[in-house]
Design an enzyme around this catalytic site. Structure first.
Site, mmCIF file in Angstrom:
data_model
loop_
_atom_site.group_PDB
_atom_site.id
_atom_site.type_symbol
_atom_site.label_atom_id
_atom_site.label_comp_id
_atom_site.label_asym_id
_atom_site.label_seq_id
_atom_site.Cartn_x
_atom_site.Cartn_y
_atom_site.Cartn_z
ATOM 1 N N GLY A 137 0.796 -1.362 0.089
ATOM 2 C CA GLY A 137 -0.145 -0.101 -0.194
ATOM 3 C C GLY A 137 0.880 1.364 0.020
ATOM 4 N N LYS A 166 5.166 4.336 1.747
ATOM 5 C CA LYS A 166 4.766 2.942 1.565
ATOM 6 C C LYS A 166 4.351 2.098 2.628
ATOM 7 C CE LYS A 166 6.033 2.662 -3.481
ATOM 8 N NZ LYS A 166 6.988 1.845 -4.219
ATOM 9 N N VAL A 167 3.695 1.232 2.451
ATOM 10 C CA VAL A 167 3.703 0.090 3.517
ATOM 11 C C VAL A 167 4.186 -1.222 2.936
ATOM 12 C CG1 VAL A 167 1.969 -1.162 5.076
ATOM 13 C CG2 VAL A 167 1.896 1.271 4.423
ATOM 14 N N ASP A 209 -8.656 11.416 13.172
ATOM 15 C CA ASP A 209 -8.777 11.043 11.653
ATOM 16 C C ASP A 209 -9.280 9.558 11.519
ATOM 17 O OD1 ASP A 209 -8.404 11.402 9.060
ATOM 18 O OD2 ASP A 209 -6.189 10.685 8.869
#
Ligand code: NAG
Ligand code: NAG
Ligand code: NAG
Ligand code: NAG
Ligand code: NAG
Length: 954
Positions: A639, A645-646, A756
């Site tokens: 992701g 980025k992950v 959030d």
């Protein structure tokens, strides 16, 4: 408790205390002194506490003034020595104040912490003091469009952090300074990406020492000066170059033959010089979009073949370059051509334009050549061909269209957005959304666009979009922008008029104008790449109070309008006063916005003092993580988002981990990173994603979480993950997320506001238990702050609590609001804002408690299982509507939300405390590959209108 941890906490709380302190008295004195010499300072400059009272344009850290941004205010006066005695000042932006004049004091060199010195479009004059060279922290120096004289101070070469140097459009003279044994020079600026020195009176040769392979320049703009000598071949050493403008000087000699090694160059302007020798051979410059080598004294030659190999070429300007012979027809087949100007040459024979492949080709200008024949092909694309002053036009008796000069004229103006513009009273302008408002206006100037077809509206639309994106991501209340009247000026700059319209009211206040000005003066706004370098000259804004606040030329009409508008202005004042009273009085910027929060951490001594001792989280080395992720392989990339980025990884013990790897340059990310570590290491709950550790090494910032295999709730609701959620699963997910949030608000120590909450931040584990994730924006609630924190509004549009948006006061009820929106999303599987429709409003309007399913059939997500009875749906809707109540005080606390969802589950015949079923039996995998992972940050990914409060019924 570990004593080091205590010290850390103590330090943290000291920092919080100092925020409430009054302005440092030295700084106050200096600002007061400014008030004596500058006219038209904002009316908020009053009292004795600039930091606490939020004087417009002033920001502080720890009671010291760190930022002064006052663009387009109409300031009048001279630059004062007082401003140079604010030792903590990091940002000074006084752009677009035409009446600021006089010299810069040498004492400007005292501002040792200054990072941004931005004085664009004022009327400063006199020499640039040599002392700017002692501003060691300076990254951004913009003095363009003033009246500075004298030489470029060689000391600028000492600014080793400098990223941006813009001195263009002044009256600077003398040579371009390079270093000697004893003096510094611009060749030392190896971090600088921009040399914008055009439109001055610089003379002498461009020193060959100026360029070296150590440099990282991307834009070198020396156009419209008096530079002499030849172009140094060292230019070719600067491999990073993208835009070169040496045009409109007195350069002579041949173009260095190695220029074509600069394969990143997209715009090359060498026109209007006295260059001699053969035409340069630019074979290999495959990104070249715009080539202008007009009006030089090159050797006579045939039309070079290499030009037909420049596949990216949009624009070829070769007027007056001694071209002869015929143009090979293959040239016109280049796929991206827009404009070809080959006038004033000796091209002869028959013109054959072969096959045109570019649907953007507008103009072929061949005036004043020797072309004797041309027959347009039937069905040929409509292109303006100009052959005036060629034998072909002199000999035929017929007046062919190509024998007249008719340049394509391009006019563009942003069109209304599906609405009918209404007549506005004077000085107001109708916005693209057809509201009358006092717009902020100015001129956008692009110094080297890569295109020349000004008639293609998609380019303006993409520019409008990127402007709006930039204003929104900087949280500026902008309703819309309008662009008009694109035109090229005599130096081939592209000028565009810009109007910026306020959101939800008809004027901007000082705070917002100075922030919009800064977004443009600091180049925070980045236009689409093909626009190239730009600058903005804002007009002074006169309408801070909704009408002309200062006498300008049309002061008479101002008075009349003022009288007419008096009634509504009074109302407005009352509303404003109300808002003010509602706001917390003391507010100071949170510290460390500009500082790397890890500056004092040394990962190599991870047990040493100063290193945060984190509960349950450990330090991972870069090497370790590299190993666990197979060198951050693409296959493990699960992701991405604005944050970075992950990656998925596997620990030696087989445990799966998710690694959130921050993009390197993001300061904002660094702050969020730190927040996340500190907060997450303290929270431990089964409905909150656990932090396993972090990595802060080699400039990397990574957070290591437990891996949550079933992606985000958003992916399930949108059908992306292939997981179908029936009504009962949705109830359980709501319960899990609510428990996670209730834990954060009520049990975590200190309590935490998530800030959030949205469906992309609720993750589902292998049993579809909900886990709250992503603490990048979270805030700990401090006891001293009486139940709310005043803070810059952050969050994600659609989920953002309108009360928080209006008052900037963050309470845990803001999370409750966002959670209410998530509940509505659970019901409808619609994005909170979709095609301009706001889910809260849609449900509120459609809802009818007397009808079956509350009359919400149309809105409900079909895959919720409409054929079965949705037990407790009415109560769930009622609860969601309680959560999204206008006033935070009327919303329930999360603990009560949890209880109510438990009740609903019991009504549906389920034990709220039972574990979820295992996955294999309970949902279908879509088999479309593994779901993308959602740890990435996409806060402020506004997908619709702005902000939701506008969509709410009054
Ligand atoms: C231009 O340069 C290319 C490669 O550098 C070379 O192959 C070509 O022959 C040159 N053309 C001319 C006309 O010199
Ligand atoms: C065009 O010009 C070239 C060079 O000046 C000359 O050799 C050639 O004969 C001319 N061609 C025509 C058709 O006039
Ligand atoms: C307009 O510009 C865009 C982007 O450069 C391009 O893709 C498109 O083909 C152009 N349209 C026309 C009609 O030239
Ligand atoms: C300026 O306007 C913004 C939004 O339009 C508002 O949030 C802010 O409170 C206003 N500032 C002042 C000082 O009125
Ligand atoms: C100024 O703009 C740059 C991008 O050009 C951005 O990285 C930086 O954060 C901005 N500075 C401030 C103080 O906002």
């Amino acid at each position: 408790m570990n004593p080091k941890y205590l010290v850390f906490l103590l330090a943290a709380s000291l920092q919080i205390c100092s925020i409430a302190a009054l302005t440092n008295s030295d700084d106050l004195t200096k600002l007061k002194a400014l008030m004596d010499i500058w006219e038209n300072l904002p009316p908020s400059w009053e009292g004795t506490d600039p930091c606490g009272d939020q004087w417009d344009g002033i920001k502080c850290i720890n009671s010291r003034v760190t930022s002064i941004t006052l663009s387009s205010m109409g300031l009048k006066g001279q630059m004062s020595g007082d401003i140079t005695n604010l030792p903590e000042l990091q940002i000074l932006d006084l752009s677009y104040n035409k009446d600021l004049r006089g010299p810069l004091p040498a004492s400007i060199g005292n501002l040792k912490k200054l990072k941004y010195l931005i004085l664009v479009g004022c009327s400063f004059s006199g020499p640039i003091p040599n002392s700017v060279g002692s501003l060691q922290q300076l990254v951004y120096l913009s003095l363009n469009s003033n009246a500075f004289t004298g030489p470029i101070p060689p000391s600028i070469g000492n600014l080793s952090e400098l990223y941006w140097l813009d001195l263009a459009d002044n009256k600077l003279d003398g040579n371009i300074p390079v270093s000697t044994d004893t003096t510094p020079g611009l060749d030392m600026l190896v971090k600088t990406k921009h040399f914008h020195l055009g439109k001055n009176q610089l003379s002498g040769e461009i020193p060959s020492k100026l360029f070296s392979s150590d440099m990282t320049l991307i834009h070198v703009l020396f156009d419209s000066n008096k530079l002499t000598g030849s172009i140094p071949s060292t230019l070719a050493l600067v491999q990073t170059l993208e835009v070169i403008r040496f045009d409109r000087n007195s350069l002579i000699g041949p173009v260095p033959s190695n220029l074509n090694v600069l394969t990143n160059v997209s715009e090359l302007f060498l026109s209007n010089n006295g260059l001699t020798g053969p035409l340069p051979n630019l074979t290999g410059m495959s990104f070249l979009n715009y080539l202008d080598i007009s009006n030089n004294s090159f050797d006579a030659s045939d039309f070079p073949r290499w030009i037909s190999t420049l596949q990216s070429l949009t624009t070829l300007m070769m007027e007056g370059t001694q071209l002869q012979g015929q143009i090979p027809p293959s040239f016109f087949s280049l796929a991206n051509l827009q404009t070809v100007v080959l006038s004033n040459n000796r091209l002869n024979g028959t013109l054959d334009i072969g096959t045109i492949n570019s649907d953007q080709l507008q103009l072929i200008d061949l005036q004043t050549n020797s072309i004797s024949d041309y027959t347009p092909k039937p069905g040929q694309k409509q292109v303006d061909i100009i052959l005036v002053n060629n034998p072909v036009c002199q000999e035929t008796g017929v007046i062919a269209s190509y024998c007249t000069v008719s340049r394509p004229n391009s006019s563009y103006v942003t069109l209304p957005n599906n609405c009918v513009p209404i007549p506005c009273r004077s000085n107001q302008i109708s916005s693209p959304n057809c509201n009358c408002a006092y717009a902020y206006t100015g001129l956008l100037v692009f110094r080297a666009p890569s295109f020349s077809d000004l008639g293609n509206i998609t380019i303006y639309i993409s520019l409008q979009r990127s402007l709006m994106d930039s204003f929104r991501s900087n949280q500026l209340p902008v309703d819309s922008v309008s662009l008009s009247n694109p035109r090229k000026d005599l130096s081939e700059y592209l000028d565009l008029n810009l109007q910026v319209f306020p959101f939800d009211r008809d004027y901007f206040n000082q705070t917002i104008i100075s922030q919009i000005g800064f977004v443009l003066s600091n180049q925070t706004f980045k236009p689409p790449k093909f626009f190239g370098p730009y600058y903005f000259i804002g007009d002074v804004y006169h309408y801070f109070a909704g009408e002309a606040t200062r006498s300008n030329n049309s002061s008479n009409t101002g008075i009349i309008i003022g009288a007419v508008a008096g009634g509504s202005a009074l109302l407005l004042l009352l509303v404003l006063a109300g808002l003010y009273a509602y706001r917390q009085k003391k507010r100071a910027e949170r510290a460390t916005e500009w500082n790397n929060p890890f500056a004092h951490w040394d990962s190599t001594k991870s047990s040493g003092a100063g290193f945060p001792q984190l509960k349950g989280a450990r330090f991972f080395s870069f090497e370790e993580l590299k190993k666990y992720t197979n060198n951050f392989s693409e296959a493990n990339d699960i992701g991405s988002g604005g944050y970075g980025k992950v990656y998925r990884g596997v620990l030696p013990n087989g445990q799966l981990i998710a690694i959130k790897r921050a993009q390197q340059e993001s300061l904002q990310g660094a702050l969020e990173f730190k927040t996340e570590i500190e907060l997450l290491s303290r929270v431990h709950h089964k409905n909150v994603v656990s932090l396993l550790g972090f990595c802060f090494e080699r400039g990397e910032q990574m957070l290591i979480y437990e891996f949550v295999p079933n992606g985000s709730l958003n992916e399930s609701l949108s059908g992306k993950s292939g997981i179908r959620l029936d009504w009962v699963r949705r109830l359980k997910i709501a319960l899990g997320a609510a428990r996670g949030l209730a834990y954060l608000h009520e049990l975590a120590n200190p309590p935490i506001i998530h800030r959030d909450i949205k469906t992309t931040n609720i993750l589902l584990d292998e049993r579809l238990n909900a886990k709250v994730a992503d603490f990048g924006l979270s805030k700990p609630m401090s006891d001293t702050e009486k139940g709310h924190i005043t803070t810059q509004v952050k969050g994600t549009m659609g989920y953002l609590d309108p009360e928080y948006y209006m008052t900037q006061q963050l309470t845990e009820k803001s999370d409750v609001y966002s959670f209410g929106v998530v509940m509505l999303e659970l019901l409808t599987a619609r994005k909170p804002i979709e095609r301009g429709k706001y889910i809260v409003r849609e449900v509120r309007m459609a809802m009818d408690r007397t009808k079956d399913l509350y009359n919400l059939h149309e809105l409900l997500d079909p895959s919720i299982g409409l054929q079965t009875t949705l037990k407790g749906l009415d109560k769930f809707v009622d609860l969601a509507m309680e959560c999204v109540k206008e006033s935070g005080a009327d919303r329930p606390i999360m603990g009560d939300v949890v209880k109510e969802i438990e009740n609903i589950l019991q009504l549906a015949g389920l034990n709220p405390n039972a574990e979820s079923a295992s996955t294999s039996a309970s949902y279908e995998e879509a088999g479309k590959g593994s779901p993308r992972h959602p740890y990435s940050k996409d806060a402020f990914d506004y997908s619709g209108a702005f902000p939701p409060s506008k969509l709410e019924p009054q």
